[in-house]
Design a protein around this motif. Structure first.
Motif, mmCIF file in Angstrom:
data_model
loop_
_atom_site.group_PDB
_atom_site.id
_atom_site.type_symbol
_atom_site.label_atom_id
_atom_site.label_comp_id
_atom_site.label_asym_id
_atom_site.label_seq_id
_atom_site.Cartn_x
_atom_site.Cartn_y
_atom_site.Cartn_z
ATOM 1 N N TRP A 240 0.842 -1.197 0.000
ATOM 2 C CA TRP A 240 0.000 0.000 0.000
ATOM 3 C C TRP A 240 0.878 1.249 0.000
ATOM 4 O O TRP A 240 1.967 1.274 0.574
ATOM 5 C CB TRP A 240 -0.920 0.016 1.223
ATOM 6 N N TYR A 241 0.361 2.268 -0.662
ATOM 7 C CA TYR A 241 1.076 3.538 -0.784
ATOM 8 C C TYR A 241 0.128 4.679 -0.450
ATOM 9 O O TYR A 241 -1.104 4.526 -0.466
ATOM 10 C CB TYR A 241 1.614 3.734 -2.198
ATOM 11 N N VAL A 242 0.726 5.822 -0.154
ATOM 12 C CA VAL A 242 -0.011 7.088 -0.065
ATOM 13 C C VAL A 242 0.621 8.041 -1.063
ATOM 14 O O VAL A 242 1.837 8.261 -1.036
ATOM 15 C CB VAL A 242 0.023 7.673 1.359
ATOM 16 N N ILE A 243 -0.195 8.567 -1.965
ATOM 17 C CA ILE A 243 0.275 9.562 -2.924
ATOM 18 C C ILE A 243 -0.043 10.939 -2.346
ATOM 19 O O ILE A 243 -1.216 11.315 -2.232
ATOM 20 C CB ILE A 243 -0.400 9.382 -4.296
ATOM 21 N N ALA A 244 0.989 11.661 -1.959
ATOM 22 C CA ALA A 244 0.830 12.964 -1.306
ATOM 23 C C ALA A 244 1.396 14.056 -2.204
ATOM 24 O O ALA A 244 2.530 13.952 -2.678
ATOM 25 C CB ALA A 244 1.544 12.969 0.048
ATOM 26 N N ASN A 245 0.624 15.104 -2.427
ATOM 27 C CA ASN A 245 1.045 16.221 -3.272
ATOM 28 C C ASN A 245 1.676 17.307 -2.403
ATOM 29 O O ASN A 245 0.993 17.948 -1.595
ATOM 30 C CB ASN A 245 -0.154 16.788 -4.042
ATOM 31 N N PHE A 246 2.986 17.510 -2.558
ATOM 32 C CA PHE A 246 3.717 18.527 -1.813
ATOM 33 C C PHE A 246 4.120 19.662 -2.733
ATOM 34 O O PHE A 246 4.369 19.455 -3.926
ATOM 35 C CB PHE A 246 4.973 17.919 -1.166
ATOM 36 N N ARG A 247 4.202 20.873 -2.147
ATOM 37 C CA ARG A 247 4.634 22.031 -2.916
ATOM 38 C C ARG A 247 6.086 21.846 -3.360
ATOM 39 O O ARG A 247 6.888 21.239 -2.651
ATOM 40 C CB ARG A 247 4.485 23.313 -2.093
ATOM 41 N N GLU A 248 6.388 22.423 -4.515
ATOM 42 C CA GLU A 248 7.738 22.272 -5.060
ATOM 43 C C GLU A 248 8.793 22.889 -4.151
ATOM 44 O O GLU A 248 9.949 22.478 -4.160
ATOM 45 C CB GLU A 248 7.811 22.875 -6.451
ATOM 46 N N THR A 249 8.398 23.868 -3.329
ATOM 47 C CA THR A 249 9.345 24.486 -2.400
ATOM 48 C C THR A 249 9.695 23.564 -1.234
ATOM 49 O O THR A 249 10.642 23.837 -0.494
ATOM 50 C CB THR A 249 8.755 25.792 -1.850
ATOM 51 N N GLU A 250 8.935 22.483 -1.061
ATOM 52 C CA GLU A 250 9.179 21.561 0.041
ATOM 53 C C GLU A 250 9.956 20.319 -0.389
ATOM 54 O O GLU A 250 10.234 19.445 0.428
ATOM 55 C CB GLU A 250 7.847 21.116 0.655
#
Length: 338
Positions: A240-250
């Motif tokens: 199992w995975y979690v797809i998390a969208n992070f800001r490019e600055t992070e």
């Protein structure tokens, strides 16, 4: 005095607010967090490799199945008949090759004797022809009788006939050998047909390639399915995975192996450990520019100011709860860069 006290209090509150703000900024930078995330697992569309009617389907929608478990069985009658037909053709051809080989062996033996006699027959034919050429002119001069000339002609014809017969036997043997070669080539083709028929027969049973859950099952026993056409989806529940969208600055401090902690909206009281599996290197732009098919589309929430683009970060969960994790479930992820 009272004014000085108010001024001191204001200064203290301002300093405290700045400290809290600095701590918040540091924590956001040190431990990026996002609630723009969802649970994910690898999936496949289960499609048969042969066409036919479903005779057996021991699974139901949303059922957990183990690896190699039978998902459904297609009517094997057509493929069993094709296998028997190919096997019968092979048996008939083998019998034909056996009989032809016997004939070839006999012709080879005769041809061997004929080849040994061809040289002698050629010499006899030449001798008979020379005798005829020598006697024929003497007949008109009275030095040879008509009977002698007739005997010379008969001997010449016999020698030529014997020579031709021996040469024909040799050619027939060569032709028979090539005929056997052609039959042997046909046998290889039929053997390939048998292998294909056996493979098709095996493919009438469709089994799970991994442990997972059946999803979107909308067929039942008696349904005709076509080769290559999806029947249902199988979700791989072993990873199992979690797809998390992070800001490019992070992203600057995030790399493969970065520890993470995630939890699902369905039960915020349980947290799960994980590690960054990979970071996306492309998203579908929504503010113009070239469109690249196949890239994930991550929309920006604010479109009247320029905001940081977000990129998907794939987090592998090390201790998933099989009863909570579902594909597409809302999640929250916090990263802990070293």
């Amino acid at each position: 005095m009272f004014k000085n006290k108010q001024k001191t209090t204001l200064i203290v509150l301002t300093v405290a607010a700045l400290i809290v703000l600095a701590l918040v900024v540091w924590r956001i930078d040190a431990r990026p967090r996002t609630d723009d995330a969802y649970a994910y697992a690898d999936t496949i569309t289960v499609s048969p490799e042969v066409s036919g009617r479903i005779l057996e389907q021991p699974v139901r929608d949303n059922q957990l199945v183990q690896k190699d478990a039978l998902l459904f069985r297609i009517d094997p009658a057509t493929y069993e008949a094709a296998l028997k037909q190919a096997q019968a053709k092979l048996a008939g051809l083998n019998r034909q090759i056996e009989l032809t080989q016997r004939s070839v062996n006999a012709q080879k033996f005769s041809a061997g004797s004929a080849k040994a006699s061809i040289a002698s027959a050629q010499a006899d034919a030449k001798k008979a022809a020379d005798t005829l050429r020598r006697l024929a002119p003497l007949l008109s001069q009275g030095f040879a009788s008509a009977e002698e000339v007739d005997q010379a002609r008969a001997a010449n014809a016999s020698a030529q006939s014997r020579l031709q017969s021996l040469q024909l036997q040799a050619k027939q043997a060569e032709a028979a050998v090539s005929g056997v070669d052609a039959l042997v080539a046909q046998r290889a083709e039929i053997e390939a047909q048998i292998d294909i028929a056996k493979l098709n027969l095996e493919h009438t049973e469709v089994r799970a390639p991994f442990t997972g859950r059946v999803a979107s099952l909308k067929t039942s026993i008696g349904e005709f399915v076509s080769a290559g056409k999806p029947v249902f989806t199988l979700i791989d529940t072993t990873h199992w995975y979690v797809i998390a969208n992070f800001r490019e600055t992070e992203l600057k401090n995030i790399q493969e192996g970065t520890p993470a902690r995630v939890w699902l909206m369905s039960d915020t009281g349980k947290t799960f450990d994980g590690q960054v599996d990979s970071i996306s290197y492309g998203v579908l732009p929504d503010d113009g520019g070239s469109i690249i098919a196949g890239l994930p589309a991550v929309k920006r929430n604010i479109n009247w100011v320029h905001v940081s683009q977000r990129f998907p970060v794939k987090i592998r969960v090390t201790n998933p709860d099989p009863h909570l994790f579902r594909v597409g479930a809302s999640a929250v992820a916090t990263l802990q860069p070293r």
